[in-house]
Scaffold this active site. Structure first.
Site, mmCIF file in Angstrom:
data_model
loop_
_atom_site.group_PDB
_atom_site.id
_atom_site.type_symbol
_atom_site.label_atom_id
_atom_site.label_comp_id
_atom_site.label_asym_id
_atom_site.label_seq_id
_atom_site.Cartn_x
_atom_site.Cartn_y
_atom_site.Cartn_z
ATOM 1 N N ASP A 176 0.851 -1.178 0.000
ATOM 2 C CA ASP A 176 0.000 0.000 0.000
ATOM 3 C C ASP A 176 0.892 1.235 0.000
ATOM 4 O OD1 ASP A 176 -2.443 -1.359 0.028
ATOM 5 O OD2 ASP A 176 -2.475 -1.484 2.201
ATOM 6 N N ASP A 231 -7.060 -1.273 -4.529
ATOM 7 C CA ASP A 231 -8.127 -0.976 -3.569
ATOM 8 C C ASP A 231 -9.113 0.044 -4.133
ATOM 9 O OD1 ASP A 231 -6.764 -2.624 -1.761
ATOM 10 O OD2 ASP A 231 -5.711 -0.932 -0.845
#
EC number: 3.4.23.36
Length: 172
Positions: free
Chosen positions: A120, A139
């Site tokens: 991330d 995401d």
């Protein structure tokens, strides 16, 4: 049957997965985000390196090899379910939304298989308040795909027919 919209949906899924992989490679490669930890971009958005061993918001963190493979199997089964849904769906908008979800899932599954965690890097914040966990392009694709599906499902709720018979919908 592979209709044009289904081919477009599968193509979109592939595009999302490939672009997600490229962006993550740039983050850890040329930008050296893993070593730098943070790259300040805007007062409300930074690149911040994070390794997510769980699912959304770090829930269900895989603390063992068995749990890691369990997460991979569960997310792969979800991806298979989304693929089956996409191949049965007839509405182009829903097919493309499912393509976003599938592409995001594939991008994150790749990370889990290769590294044991999802990379991330996107950190949206207002001062020190972070309304979201650190996230990635996969995401975003999943989130927008689900939001599109929800919006389309609310929009397509049963409406009165043109015959003037409104009793079925008025009593519901």
């Amino acid at each position: 049957m592979l209709t044009r919209p289904r081919i477009e949906g599968l193509g979109l899924a592939l595009l999302v997965a490939v672009v997600d992989r490229i962006v993550k490679a740039v983050m850890v490669g040329p930008l050296m985000l893993r070593d730098r930890a943070v790259i300040n971009l805007l007062p409300f958005f930074d690149f911040r390196y994070a390794e997510n061993e769980g699912v959304s918001f770090g829930m269900f963190t895989a603390t063992s090899l068995e749990m890691r493979y369990g997460l991979i199997i569960v997310t792969a089964l979800i991806a298979v379910g989304v693929t089956v849904w996409m191949l049965r769906e007839t509405l182009r908008g829903d097919i493309l939304a499912l393509g976003l979800v599938l592409g995001g899932a594939l991008g994150n599954i790749y990370d889990r298989l290769m590294f044991g965690y999802v990379i991330d890097y996107a950190d949206l914040h207002i001062g020190t308040w972070r309304p979201f966990a650190i996230f990635n392009l996969a995401d975003v694709a999943i989130t927008f795909g689900v939001l599109i599906l929800l919006a389309r499902s609310f929009k397509s709720r049963e409406k009165p027919n043109d015959s003037g018979d409104h009793t079925a919908t008025e009593n519901a």
